[in-house]
Design a protein around this motif. Structure first.
Motif, short mmCIF file in Angstrom:
data_model
loop_
_atom_site.label_atom_id
_atom_site.label_comp_id
_atom_site.label_asym_id
_atom_site.label_seq_id
_atom_site.Cartn_x
_atom_site.Cartn_y
_atom_site.Cartn_z
N ILE A 116 -7.52 4.19 -3.76
CA ILE A 116 -8.67 3.96 -2.87
C ILE A 116 -9.04 5.20 -2.07
N ALA A 117 -8.15 6.22 -2.04
CA ALA A 117 -8.46 7.44 -1.31
C ALA A 117 -7.65 8.61 -1.85
N THR A 132 -3.75 7.43 -1.97
CA THR A 132 -3.48 6.11 -1.41
C THR A 132 -3.80 5.07 -2.48
N LYS A 151 0.89 -1.17 0.00
CA LYS A 151 0.00 0.00 0.00
C LYS A 151 0.92 1.21 0.00
N ALA A 174 -12.09 0.11 -3.02
CA ALA A 174 -11.49 -0.86 -2.10
C ALA A 174 -11.92 -2.28 -2.43
N ASN A 218 -10.11 10.84 1.68
CA ASN A 218 -11.51 10.59 1.31
C ASN A 218 -11.57 9.34 0.44
N ALA A 219 -12.29 8.33 0.93
CA ALA A 219 -12.37 7.06 0.21
C ALA A 219 -13.07 7.24 -1.12
N ARG A 220 -12.61 6.49 -2.13
CA ARG A 220 -13.25 6.45 -3.44
C ARG A 220 -14.26 5.32 -3.42
#
Length: 90
Positions: A74-75, A41, A20, A85, A79-81
């Motif tokens: 993924i972010a 990320t 990651k 994930a 802020n998560a997309r």
């Protein structure tokens, strides 16, 4: 870490190896998803789960085969997309 295009090869290698990675890319190639210097990320991706639109910003800017897709964002700035994930490689 701020990265130009040359350093992205090192990031891609780390993601391809299963890591990651968080980094701050520069430039505008990912606008509007990612603006220059935002924290991104990226995790290894299961390329068979990718959908059209997961990789580029709405225009064709080159084709990639599944063996050249290493990760998915993924972010952005924490802020998560949505849905990203679920495409990560276990």
């Amino acid at each position: 870490m701020l990265l130009g295009m040359g350093m992205l090869d090192a990031v891609a290698a780390r993601v391809a190896a299963g890591a990651k990675v968080e980094f701050r890319p520069t430039g505008s190639s990912m606008v509007p998803l990612v603006k220059s210097c935002q924290l991104v990320t990226v995790v290894p991706v299961d390329a068979t789960k990718l959908d059209v639109g997961d990789i580029n910003r709405g225009r064709v800017n080159g084709w990639r085969s599944h063996d050249r897709v290493f990760g998915i964002c993924i972010a952005v700035d924490g802020n998560a997309r949505p849905g990203a994930a679920g495409k990560a490689r276990p």
